[in-house]
Design a protein around this motif. Structure first.
Motif, mmCIF file in Angstrom:
data_model
loop_
_atom_site.group_PDB
_atom_site.id
_atom_site.type_symbol
_atom_site.label_atom_id
_atom_site.label_comp_id
_atom_site.label_asym_id
_atom_site.label_seq_id
_atom_site.Cartn_x
_atom_site.Cartn_y
_atom_site.Cartn_z
ATOM 1 N N VAL A 1 36.314 -7.305 -35.392
ATOM 2 C CA VAL A 1 37.365 -6.278 -34.829
ATOM 3 C C VAL A 1 37.148 -6.300 -33.492
ATOM 4 O O VAL A 1 37.489 -6.446 -32.577
ATOM 5 C CB VAL A 1 37.223 -4.694 -35.443
ATOM 6 N N ARG A 2 35.869 -6.198 -32.732
ATOM 7 C CA ARG A 2 35.102 -5.914 -31.988
ATOM 8 C C ARG A 2 35.085 -7.730 -31.915
ATOM 9 O O ARG A 2 35.325 -7.694 -30.228
ATOM 10 C CB ARG A 2 33.578 -5.608 -31.606
ATOM 11 N N GLU A 3 34.926 -8.047 -31.681
ATOM 12 C CA GLU A 3 35.145 -10.175 -31.748
ATOM 13 C C GLU A 3 36.726 -10.476 -31.179
ATOM 14 O O GLU A 3 36.747 -11.053 -30.390
ATOM 15 C CB GLU A 3 34.168 -10.389 -32.272
ATOM 16 N N TRP A 4 37.136 -10.296 -32.101
ATOM 17 C CA TRP A 4 38.498 -10.274 -31.659
ATOM 18 C C TRP A 4 38.883 -9.730 -30.372
ATOM 19 O O TRP A 4 40.316 -9.912 -29.661
ATOM 20 C CB TRP A 4 39.707 -9.674 -33.272
ATOM 21 N N GLY A 5 38.747 -8.322 -30.472
ATOM 22 C CA GLY A 5 39.447 -7.548 -28.829
ATOM 23 C C GLY A 5 38.519 -8.352 -27.539
ATOM 24 O O GLY A 5 38.838 -8.708 -27.272
ATOM 25 N N ALA A 6 36.847 -8.434 -28.227
ATOM 26 C CA ALA A 6 36.159 -8.952 -27.035
ATOM 27 C C ALA A 6 36.910 -10.146 -26.378
ATOM 28 O O ALA A 6 37.416 -10.745 -25.074
ATOM 29 C CB ALA A 6 34.983 -9.661 -27.322
ATOM 30 N N GLN A 7 37.060 -11.307 -27.544
ATOM 31 C CA GLN A 7 38.213 -12.796 -27.911
ATOM 32 C C GLN A 7 39.600 -12.557 -27.156
ATOM 33 O O GLN A 7 40.162 -13.252 -25.633
ATOM 34 C CB GLN A 7 38.178 -13.106 -28.495
ATOM 35 N N ALA A 8 40.268 -11.238 -27.524
ATOM 36 C CA ALA A 8 42.104 -11.141 -26.727
ATOM 37 C C ALA A 8 41.434 -10.991 -24.907
ATOM 38 O O ALA A 8 42.130 -11.216 -24.744
ATOM 39 C CB ALA A 8 42.630 -9.699 -27.803
ATOM 40 N N LEU A 9 40.411 -9.627 -24.982
ATOM 41 C CA LEU A 9 40.273 -8.936 -23.508
ATOM 42 C C LEU A 9 40.244 -10.976 -22.520
ATOM 43 O O LEU A 9 40.800 -11.020 -21.601
ATOM 44 C CB LEU A 9 39.319 -8.019 -24.016
ATOM 45 N N ALA A 10 39.463 -11.309 -23.255
ATOM 46 C CA ALA A 10 38.544 -12.857 -22.080
ATOM 47 C C ALA A 10 40.039 -13.039 -21.860
ATOM 48 O O ALA A 10 40.052 -13.495 -21.067
ATOM 49 C CB ALA A 10 37.886 -13.283 -23.438
ATOM 50 N N VAL A 11 40.760 -13.761 -22.795
ATOM 51 C CA VAL A 11 42.419 -14.492 -22.631
ATOM 52 C C VAL A 11 43.002 -13.927 -21.513
ATOM 53 O O VAL A 11 43.886 -14.452 -21.455
ATOM 54 C CB VAL A 11 42.176 -14.942 -23.927
ATOM 55 N N PHE A 12 43.265 -12.607 -21.921
ATOM 56 C CA PHE A 12 43.718 -11.698 -21.547
ATOM 57 C C PHE A 12 43.587 -12.356 -19.972
ATOM 58 O O PHE A 12 44.523 -11.353 -18.663
ATOM 59 C CB PHE A 12 44.517 -10.427 -21.900
ATOM 60 N N GLU A 13 41.798 -11.276 -19.430
ATOM 61 C CA GLU A 13 41.618 -11.901 -18.530
ATOM 62 C C GLU A 13 41.662 -12.823 -17.349
ATOM 63 O O GLU A 13 42.314 -13.155 -16.097
ATOM 64 C CB GLU A 13 40.597 -11.070 -18.172
ATOM 65 N N GLU A 14 41.944 -14.136 -18.979
ATOM 66 C CA GLU A 14 41.593 -15.589 -17.868
ATOM 67 C C GLU A 14 43.092 -16.043 -17.405
ATOM 68 O O GLU A 14 43.611 -16.441 -16.213
ATOM 69 C CB GLU A 14 41.435 -16.382 -18.891
ATOM 70 N N HIS A 15 44.336 -15.785 -18.072
ATOM 71 C CA HIS A 15 45.433 -16.505 -17.865
ATOM 72 C C HIS A 15 46.210 -15.289 -17.727
ATOM 73 O O HIS A 15 47.475 -15.074 -16.995
ATOM 74 C CB HIS A 15 45.868 -16.336 -18.937
ATOM 75 N N ALA A 16 46.218 -13.505 -17.779
ATOM 76 C CA ALA A 16 47.269 -12.705 -17.570
ATOM 77 C C ALA A 16 46.129 -11.423 -16.331
ATOM 78 O O ALA A 16 46.651 -10.118 -16.495
ATOM 79 C CB ALA A 16 47.530 -12.162 -18.435
ATOM 80 N N GLY A 17 45.518 -11.728 -15.420
ATOM 81 C CA GLY A 17 44.461 -10.740 -14.922
ATOM 82 C C GLY A 17 45.037 -9.795 -13.722
ATOM 83 O O GLY A 17 44.559 -9.222 -13.758
ATOM 84 N N THR A 18 46.848 -9.844 -13.659
ATOM 85 C CA THR A 18 47.264 -9.354 -12.549
ATOM 86 C C THR A 18 48.544 -9.281 -13.970
ATOM 87 O O THR A 18 49.121 -10.262 -14.133
ATOM 88 C CB THR A 18 47.222 -9.424 -11.294
ATOM 89 N N PRO A 19 49.227 -8.237 -12.728
ATOM 90 C CA PRO A 19 50.572 -7.939 -13.327
ATOM 91 C C PRO A 19 51.487 -9.325 -13.286
ATOM 92 O O PRO A 19 52.510 -9.539 -14.032
ATOM 93 C CB PRO A 19 51.193 -6.978 -12.759
#
Length: 427
Positions: free
Chosen positions: A63-81
């Motif tokens: 669960v923690r790893e999925w969350g970290a990976q999801a957050l990383a790809v979110f910041e990489e590709h969608a870090g701002t609105p």
């Protein structure tokens, strides 16, 4: 000349006591039957998704790893609105900014709402000793996660189906998993079991018998164990006699069915749909899900859409294309009252929550205004009926459960706290 006396008004014709008694005798058992079959919406939270993880890939930190990976790809590709808007191909506005902040917080706080440890297609055939050990290991990891508070709200396993070639293996995995859970501290409240590739009502009845036997032998309350029925075969939708079989399967579960999950690719393939055209929005999928929806309505059995296997990996343009597809399909499912679906990769979590949060926040003002007017009987532009009020209440409750909405803002706009919303929504 005197007029003849006028007769008084005739007594109104009334139903006889015998007729009334006959009606009661006819309908009282029907009332009981309807109450049993259609108890209404469950009070428990429904997760917005189910994450499937192969049993050999599941670990203490999944669960923690999925969350970290999801957050990383979110910041990489969608870090701002603005970057999120461009990635999804939607307008950048105040609503999207609010959604963006909530998605980031959700990925950090609770990235997975429901996790299924998969011993079926995602795991495949293994030597018996290997799968035995994996079932015991999975149960111990689940027990440890529940004990230390790291478990998602819902979790469980998908065993192999009850068809002859793998039936004994599926039963063995289930008993090892449940037995080890009991030995490690008991069955968690959010435990969910999934029965795949159901093709006959007798398979549902067989699982009911197994679970009842386990409960009796373990000293558990009758009915403690429920399960989800996965609709992946055409025979689960239409039987050889032409009858729709989903409702028969719900009935065969004897109150233990908790959900109907659509299997995108198995069902599409069974209908002869080519691989290039298989998807959640194919007409065969819409037909199957419409039948599932009608069969489950009012029964307390919840619906889940399936998955998309187009994963957001690789270069940016490939991630963005997969995100746009996933976002569109999730929004489409929500509009069709499929409030849950499957996610197969951490990078699908950002678009799952972006779609879900936008859906509930877009409907916030209208739902609150109409519900407040309904409660106050103040009228307004729309005259809603009790059934619509239940739907409005359900919309707000689902938004609250997943974090799209806040209790304070809903109460401020409707005057309703959570218990009153539950009552209005029939939970």
């Amino acid at each position: 000349m005197s007029q003849p006396p006028q007769a008084g008004p005739a007594a109104p014709v009334a139903f006889s006591a015998a007729a009334r008694a006959a009606v009661e005798a006819l309908l009282t058992p029907v009332d009981a039957e309807l109450t049993r079959r259609y108890p209404g919406e469950p009070s428990a939270r429904q997760p917005v998704h189910t994450v499937y993880v192969p049993a050999d890939a599941f670990g203490a930190h999944t669960v923690r790893e999925w969350g970290a990976q999801a957050l990383a790809v979110f910041e990489e590709h969608a870090g701002t609105p603005g970057r999120l808007a461009r990635a999804l191909g939607v307008a950048e506005d105040a609503l999207l900014a609010e959604v963006h902040a909530r998605v980031r917080a959700k990925l950090a706080r609770e990235p997975i709402e429901d996790l299924r440890i998969d011993f079926e297609d995602g795991y495949g055939p293994r030597p018996d000793a290997e799968e035995d050990a994996a079932a015991v290991r999975a149960a111990k990891l689940v027990a440890a996660a529940v004990a230390d508070g790291s478990a998602p709200p819902y979790l469980g396993i998908r065993t192999k189906c009850l068809e002859a070639p793998v039936r004994a293996r599926g039963i063995r995995t289930l008993e090892l998993f449940l037995g080890t859970l009991l030995a490690e501290g008991g069955l968690p409240d959010g435990l969910l079991l999934t029965l795949p590739k159901v093709s006959h009502t007798a398979q549902v009845a067989a699982l009911v018998r197994l679970l009842a036997d386990f409960e009796q032998r373990a000293g558990l309350p009758a009915g403690r164990l429920g399960f989800e029925i996965q609709i992946e075969t055409t025979r689960a939708v239409l039987g050889p006699d032409g009858r729709a079989t989903v409702a028969l399967m719900i009935d065969a579960a004897e109150g233990r069915a908790t959900g109907l999950h659509y299997g995108t690719y198995d069902y599409s393939a069974a209908c002869g749909v080519g691989a290039a055209h298989q998807g959640l929005d194919h007409p065969v999928a819409d037909h199957a899900k419409a039948v599932m929806q009608a069969a489950a309505a009012g029964t307390g059995v919840r619906l889940s859409d399936g998955s998309t296997n187009v994963l957001p990996t690789g270069p940016a343009e490939q991630v963005h294309a997969a995100w746009r597809l996933h976002h569109r399909l999730v929004r489409r499912s929500l509009a069709r009252a499929y409030y849950q679906g499957w996610d197969l990769h951490p990078a699908q979590l950002p678009t799952r929550y972006a779609a879900v949060y936008a859906f509930y926040r877009e409907g916030l003002d209208g739902a609150c205004d109409r519900l407040a007017a309904y409660v106050a009987r103040a009228g307004g532009a729309v005259l809603d009926e009790p059934a619509t009020a239940r739907a409005l209440g359900g919309h707000l409750l689902r938004g609250l459960d997943c974090g799209a909405l806040d209790p304070a803002e809903v109460t401020a706009r409707t005057g309703l706290d959570r218990p009153r919303l539950n009552a209005l929504a029939g939970r």
